[in-house]
Design a protein around this motif. Structure first.
Motif, mmCIF file in Angstrom:
data_model
loop_
_atom_site.group_PDB
_atom_site.id
_atom_site.type_symbol
_atom_site.label_atom_id
_atom_site.label_comp_id
_atom_site.label_asym_id
_atom_site.label_seq_id
_atom_site.Cartn_x
_atom_site.Cartn_y
_atom_site.Cartn_z
ATOM 1 N N LEU A 556 160.233 31.525 95.057
ATOM 2 C CA LEU A 556 159.839 30.176 94.607
ATOM 3 C C LEU A 556 159.893 30.104 93.076
ATOM 4 O O LEU A 556 160.409 29.137 92.497
ATOM 5 N N ASN A 557 159.386 31.129 92.443
ATOM 6 C CA ASN A 557 159.358 31.181 90.986
ATOM 7 C C ASN A 557 160.780 31.115 90.411
ATOM 8 O O ASN A 557 161.087 30.259 89.567
ATOM 9 N N ILE A 558 161.659 31.962 90.912
ATOM 10 C CA ILE A 558 163.004 32.016 90.307
ATOM 11 C C ILE A 558 163.820 30.765 90.678
ATOM 12 O O ILE A 558 164.630 30.293 89.867
ATOM 13 N N LEU A 559 163.604 30.209 91.855
ATOM 14 C CA LEU A 559 164.296 28.952 92.195
ATOM 15 C C LEU A 559 163.868 27.856 91.225
ATOM 16 O O LEU A 559 164.678 27.031 90.790
ATOM 17 N N HIS A 560 162.594 27.871 90.866
ATOM 18 C CA HIS A 560 162.118 26.872 89.898
ATOM 19 C C HIS A 560 162.722 27.106 88.511
ATOM 20 O O HIS A 560 163.081 26.143 87.812
ATOM 21 N N HIS A 563 166.009 25.619 88.580
ATOM 22 C CA HIS A 563 165.881 24.163 88.504
ATOM 23 C C HIS A 563 165.657 23.700 87.048
ATOM 24 O O HIS A 563 166.306 22.759 86.572
ATOM 25 N N LEU A 564 164.775 24.382 86.341
ATOM 26 C CA LEU A 564 164.524 24.025 84.929
ATOM 27 C C LEU A 564 165.797 24.142 84.105
ATOM 28 O O LEU A 564 166.095 23.290 83.264
ATOM 29 N N TYR A 565 166.526 25.205 84.368
ATOM 30 C CA TYR A 565 167.782 25.439 83.646
ATOM 31 C C TYR A 565 168.771 24.305 83.936
ATOM 32 O O TYR A 565 169.421 23.780 83.025
ATOM 33 N N ASN A 566 168.841 23.892 85.197
ATOM 34 C CA ASN A 566 169.710 22.759 85.541
ATOM 35 C C ASN A 566 169.326 21.528 84.742
ATOM 36 O O ASN A 566 170.186 20.797 84.238
ATOM 37 N N GLN A 567 168.023 21.310 84.642
ATOM 38 C CA GLN A 567 167.565 20.123 83.907
ATOM 39 C C GLN A 567 167.936 20.192 82.435
ATOM 40 O O GLN A 567 168.389 19.208 81.854
ATOM 41 N N PHE A 711 165.948 19.620 102.163
ATOM 42 C CA PHE A 711 167.295 19.881 101.628
ATOM 43 C C PHE A 711 168.100 18.578 101.534
ATOM 44 O O PHE A 711 168.774 18.309 100.534
ATOM 45 N N ASN A 712 167.997 17.758 102.570
ATOM 46 C CA ASN A 712 168.786 16.527 102.601
ATOM 47 C C ASN A 712 168.274 15.454 101.648
ATOM 48 O O ASN A 712 169.051 14.626 101.180
ATOM 49 N N ASN A 713 166.979 15.472 101.391
ATOM 50 C CA ASN A 713 166.409 14.363 100.631
ATOM 51 C C ASN A 713 166.109 14.665 99.166
ATOM 52 O O ASN A 713 165.869 13.749 98.397
ATOM 53 N N ASP A 714 166.105 15.929 98.801
ATOM 54 C CA ASP A 714 165.738 16.269 97.424
ATOM 55 C C ASP A 714 166.945 16.870 96.709
ATOM 56 O O ASP A 714 167.332 18.008 96.946
ATOM 57 N N GLN A 715 167.507 16.072 95.822
ATOM 58 C CA GLN A 715 168.733 16.495 95.115
ATOM 59 C C GLN A 715 168.531 17.751 94.286
ATOM 60 O O GLN A 715 169.415 18.602 94.203
ATOM 61 N N ASP A 716 167.379 17.805 93.621
ATOM 62 C CA ASP A 716 167.129 18.956 92.738
ATOM 63 C C ASP A 716 167.125 20.260 93.538
ATOM 64 O O ASP A 716 167.728 21.254 93.138
ATOM 65 N N ILE A 717 166.433 20.197 94.664
ATOM 66 C CA ILE A 717 166.363 21.402 95.502
ATOM 67 C C ILE A 717 167.747 21.735 96.059
ATOM 68 O O ILE A 717 168.171 22.893 96.080
ATOM 69 N N ARG A 718 168.447 20.695 96.483
ATOM 70 C CA ARG A 718 169.776 20.937 97.062
ATOM 71 C C ARG A 718 170.684 21.602 96.042
ATOM 72 O O ARG A 718 171.394 22.553 96.336
ATOM 73 N N LYS A 719 170.607 21.115 94.825
ATOM 74 C CA LYS A 719 171.465 21.682 93.779
ATOM 75 C C LYS A 719 171.155 23.175 93.573
ATOM 76 O O LYS A 719 172.059 24.017 93.507
ATOM 77 N N VAL A 720 169.880 23.485 93.505
ATOM 78 C CA VAL A 720 169.478 24.888 93.319
ATOM 79 C C VAL A 720 169.942 25.744 94.497
ATOM 80 O O VAL A 720 170.499 26.828 94.323
ATOM 81 N N ILE A 725 174.929 29.805 96.918
ATOM 82 C CA ILE A 725 176.103 30.148 97.734
ATOM 83 C C ILE A 725 177.426 29.681 97.123
ATOM 84 O O ILE A 725 178.477 29.809 97.743
ATOM 85 N N ASN A 726 177.367 29.149 95.895
ATOM 86 C CA ASN A 726 178.648 28.732 95.300
ATOM 87 C C ASN A 726 179.078 29.618 94.136
ATOM 88 O O ASN A 726 179.994 29.276 93.391
ATOM 89 N N GLY A 727 178.401 30.724 93.994
ATOM 90 C CA GLY A 727 178.844 31.678 92.976
ATOM 91 C C GLY A 727 178.381 31.361 91.563
ATOM 92 O O GLY A 727 178.799 32.014 90.616
ATOM 93 N N TYR A 728 177.499 30.401 91.425
ATOM 94 C CA TYR A 728 177.035 30.024 90.095
ATOM 95 C C TYR A 728 176.425 31.213 89.354
ATOM 96 O O TYR A 728 176.616 31.382 88.165
ATOM 97 N N TYR A 729 175.672 32.017 90.077
ATOM 98 C CA TYR A 729 175.058 33.189 89.460
ATOM 99 C C TYR A 729 175.744 34.495 89.874
ATOM 100 O O TYR A 729 175.259 35.576 89.572
ATOM 101 N N SER A 730 176.835 34.343 90.588
ATOM 102 C CA SER A 730 177.544 35.540 91.052
ATOM 103 C C SER A 730 178.993 35.186 91.310
ATOM 104 O O SER A 730 179.461 35.209 92.452
ATOM 105 N N PRO A 731 179.731 34.863 90.231
ATOM 106 C CA PRO A 731 181.098 34.346 90.393
ATOM 107 C C PRO A 731 182.018 35.301 91.164
ATOM 108 O O PRO A 731 182.862 34.871 91.933
ATOM 109 N N ARG A 732 181.784 36.609 90.992
ATOM 110 C CA ARG A 732 182.696 37.555 91.649
ATOM 111 C C ARG A 732 182.405 37.724 93.127
ATOM 112 O O ARG A 732 183.238 38.224 93.868
ATOM 113 N N ASP A 733 181.213 37.348 93.527
ATOM 114 C CA ASP A 733 180.851 37.465 94.942
ATOM 115 C C ASP A 733 179.964 36.284 95.315
ATOM 116 O O ASP A 733 178.744 36.403 95.377
#
Ligand code: HBZ
Length: 821
Positions: A556-560, A563-567, A711-720, A725-733
């Motif tokens: 929960l902490n690291i997902l947040h 999220h802050l970084y996205n903002q 997941f469906n209703n909260d954009q911020d959470i969905r983005k995080v 799973i899109n490689g944002y923090y792990s481009p090679r895998d």
């Protein structure tokens, strides 16, 4: 306020003499490690005199003694703590300065004795400190693991486990006591014989055995000359090899016994709140329990003829279910060795044993397959069967023909021996470790037992020792507290309330904030040296340090943080107070999700710390090898204390109390002792969020909730979540963090998705974090809250906890130890 035994000139001389005797070295050419050893032996020299005086007093007074039985004692370093409790720290620091050495760097030469996993083991260590300080006779009984908690290395963001060779240079504080060696028997068969009076005798045959050898480590009380012992048992093979023996059976057995001795105390199981059910673990349990109990009974008999009076002089406290074989083992000793009847033995045992529960996590419950249990401990198993048989008669008397009750309460059921049931049925006391936890035990987890024997249940809210976690760990704040209210708080933490009058005092506020700043500089330096990361000591130090477990919700902490970084990326000009997120956590070696969370934290740290475009406004730091010694420094430097477990899951927590005592504000759920922390300090001086325990339990009873809605209703959470799973923090895998994503959204292993309500609590957490930011901007308000947190920490001294154990469970006699001039 200083200890004459540590007079500077003679102390310096003794250090030099020790260097000569131990190493044939002068102070100029000794290594730092050698200096550490020489200093430690000089300190031990003083301790030994007090230890002998304590023994003499006990001999004279014959007081009632507690045996705190625990698989774990997370002691932390002994040198600094002993000097603190001898009230000789300053004196010795000066003596060392004069010799040209910095005491702190000498302290760093001592390995952390890490014979424990986390809270449960550290609690045992705090309790021993309080017992000695309050003048109560006590033994800690445990295992001298050759390898303690593994050393954690982080490589490429992953946790690696390195063996902890804490005994590599020897332990200057321990004393081997070969005169108390005891034989421990495993396996074999039981033959029944009748004696001349027709009484049954149970004889164990064809067993394997090992010798248990105790090592005693002194536990120094604060300024009172009382020294108790932590007694940890080592294993040695019983018969040395008969190399000339050509009898194959003997030879094989000798080899096996040699192996048994070597493996049994080899390593601490690195799981917390998880039971792996390994055979070796049960061997460890019986090994140290049988040794401790045999010795305790023998010691009692040295002074007393009537074994029936054992409970007047001795009480055994079981630290969770791990030592529960103590119950059938005491029955065995009393019946098979002392010749008592079942009823006599049962009467004694049930008045001498008490049990503490530390968790409601079902995966932590200890259950042993009958096959394994009866093979390893055949006589013990017979006794457990009989305890169960008699208990089920009781159950039937109370609830006639009620199979439901039998199923839920039996000690042996479904081919398994349930250790918690054995402890509850056979002990005279069952306690939880925080008010909420005890209520959950009474009303949910152990409801049936509570209904049948309510008088056994009681609460003992945990505590911590202020001597290690303030006086030693935060000397500047400790001095400031003493300057304002005197030094009584060191042995009576309720005094610290008196600080409250300074909460609105501008000067006091500035001083406290400045001390925090100095401590943040110290931690920033540590981070620079260990992580190569530059952190801003003016940023908010937001800290979560504890074992890594899903229920503790580091995720929960690291997902947040993500999220802050996205903002910040989306709104580069937004108002944002700089933050340093600090994590420290070991994951059990086999716990995949936990290890993946560590990798995620480090991957996020890599990206954010190296992003030049956010102006260093967020930093993420993972502190390698979190342990007692660096914990002391971390608590002292923290602004925000992250206590964000899923409500109902954290039995108490004790880190929460250490942060509070050091002036950090709690950001937490209404779980464990957080509830009582908020009660003491006031909700306006903490940041509380999320589901309550009742709400969590209600959801669980409904079979969970559907995280997909969020997941469906909260954009911020969905983005995080997509970034997992899109490689944002792990481009090679890009698939690297798929399991974390799945744990939140998809049912794995037939379980519910998001078992720990991370997404359900996310929004409330993010809002609470905003409140933290706004509160911190108001420096005076923050300082005020910080002072009130320190002032409100009085309840959370382990001295208070121990006093409650004594008044309500142990009923020990106090001792006074005078030293001759
Ligand atoms: O005991 C902890 C609780 O999680 C924590 O809430 C509490 O404050 C603390 C002291 O009461 N429990 C543990 O630390 N448990 C273990 O470490 C453990 C170790 C081996 C096991 C099971 C649990 O087999």
């Amino acid at each position: 306020m200083y200890n004459k035994a540590f007079e500077k000139e003679s102390f310096k001389k003794e250090v030099k003499d020790n260097l000569k005797i131990l190493y044939r070295k002068t102070i100029e050419d000794a290594t730092k490690q050698q200096i550490f050893q020489a200093v430690s032996y000089a300190v031990k020299d003083v301790i030994i005199d007090q230890w002998m005086a304590t023994q003499k007093q006990i001999e004279k007074q014959d007081p009632k003694t507690v045996y705190y039985l625990s698989m774990e004692f997370l002691m932390g370093r002994a040198l600094g703590n002993s000097l603190i409790n001898e009230r000789a720290f300053t004196e010795v620091k000066e003596a060392m300065d004069e010799l040209g050495f910095d005491l702190n760097s000498i302290e760093d030469e001592e390995p952390d004795p890490a014979l424990g996993n986390g809270g449960l083991g550290r609690l045992a260590a705090c309790f021993l400190d309080s017992l000695s300080t309050m003048g109560y006779p006590a033994y800690g009984c445990g295992i001298r693991y050759r390898y303690g908690m593994f050393e954690q290395k982080i490589e490429n963001g992953y946790q690696l486990e390195v063996p902890d060779m804490w005994l590599k240079n020897g332990n200057p504080f321990e004393m081997k006591r070969p005169e108390y060696a005891t034989e421990i028997r495993f396996g074999g068969t039981i033959r029944v014989e009748r004696d001349c009076q027709g009484r049954e005798k149970f004889i164990q045959e064809n067993y394997q055995s090992v010798n248990a050898i105790p090592y005693d480590i002194p536990i120094v009380g604060y300024g009172n000359n009382v020294v108790n012992a932590l007694r940890i048992w080592d294993a040695e093979a019983i018969n040395t090899f008969q190399l000339d023996s050509f009898d194959k059976g003997d030879y094989n057995k000798a080899v096996e016994q040699q192996n048994l001795a070597q493996t049994i105390v080899e390593v601490l199981y690195p799981n917390d709140n998880h039971n792996a059910g390994k055979e070796l673990r049960l061997k460890q349990q019986y090994f140290f329990i049988s040794a401790s109990l045999q010795r305790a009974v023998a010691k009692f008999k040295e002074k007393h003829d009537d074994i029936h009076r054992l409970p007047e002089k001795v009480v055994f406290q079981l630290n969770d279910t791990h030592p529960t074989v103590a119950i059938p083992e005491l029955m065995r000793i009393l019946m098979d060795e002392e010749g008592l009847t079942w009823n006599e033995a049962w009467d004694i045992t049930t008045r001498a044993c008490a049990y503490t529960n530390h968790t409601i996590m079902s995966e932590a419950l200890e259950k042993w397959p009958i096959e394994l249990f009866s093979r390893l401990l055949p006589r013990i198993y017979q006794i457990v069967e009989e305890i169960n048989r008699r208990f089920l008669i009781e159950v039937d008397r109370r609830y006639p023909c009620n199979q439901e009750k039998v199923k839920k309460m039996a000690i042996i059921y479904d081919g398994q021996v349930k250790m918690a049931h054995l402890a509850i049925v056979s002990g005279f006391s069952v306690n939880g470790v925080a008010r909420l936890h005890t209520e959950i035990l009474k009303n949910q987890e152990l409801k049936d037992f509570y209904e049948m024997m309510p008088q056994k249940f009681n609460n003992k809210t945990n505590g911590i020792t202020q001597r290690r976690f303030l006086l030693h760990g935060n000397p500047m704040l400790a001095d400031w507290v003493t300057d304002h209210i005197g030094n009584d708080w060191i042995t009576d933490l309720s005094q610290i309330r008196k600080l409250a009058i300074y909460a609105d005092d501008k000067k006091a506020q500035q001083e406290v904030m400045n001390i925090k700043y100095q401590n943040k500089l110290r931690l920033a330096k540590y981070i620079r040296e260990h992580n190569g990361i530059e952190v801003d000591p003016r940023s908010i130090f937001d800290v979560q340090v504890k074992r890594l477990h899903e229920y503790k919700r580091q995720l929960l902490n690291i997902l947040h943080v993500m999220h802050l970084y996205n903002q910040l990326k989306e709104h580069p000009d937004m108002e944002f107070y700089p933050r340093t997120f600090i994590f420290g956590a070991k994951a059990a070696a086999g716990y995949r999700t936990a290890k993946l969370t560590i990798k995620l934290i480090n991957a996020v740290a890599d990206v954010i710390n190296n992003d030049k475009n956010i102006g260093g406004r967020i930093k993420v730091v993972f502190i390698e090898n979190y342990r007692v010694s660096n914990a002391e420094m971390i608590f002292a430097a923290s602004d925000v204390s992250e206590q964000i477990s899923t409500a109902s899951k954290e039995a108490s927590g004790t880190g929460n109390m250490k942060f509070m005592l050091n002036g950090a504000l709690t950001l937490g759920t209404m779980d464990g002792a957080n509830v009582e922390i908020v009660e003491e300090v006031g909700e306006e001086h903490a940041f509380i969020f999320g589901l309550s325990a009742d709400e969590v339990i209600r959801f669980e009873n409904q079979g969970g909730y559907n995280p997909m809605d969020i997941f469906n209703n909260d954009q911020d959470i969905r983005k995080v979540l997509m970034q997992l799973i899109n490689g944002y923090y792990s481009p090679r895998d890009p698939e690297l963090f798929r399991d974390l994503y799945d744990s939140l959204l998809n049912s794995r292993n037939c379980g519910r998705p998001d078992t720990y309500f991370i997404l359900k609590d996310f929004k409330a957490y993010a809002e609470a974090q905003k409140r933290v930011e706004w509160a911190y901007r108001n420096e005076e308000g923050w300082a005020r809250s910080s002072i009130l947190n320190i002032a409100g920490a009085g309840k959370f001294s382990s001295d208070r906890t121990i006093q409650e154990y004594i008044d309500e469970i142990w009923h020990l006699d106090k001792i006074r130890v005078e030293m001759p001039e």
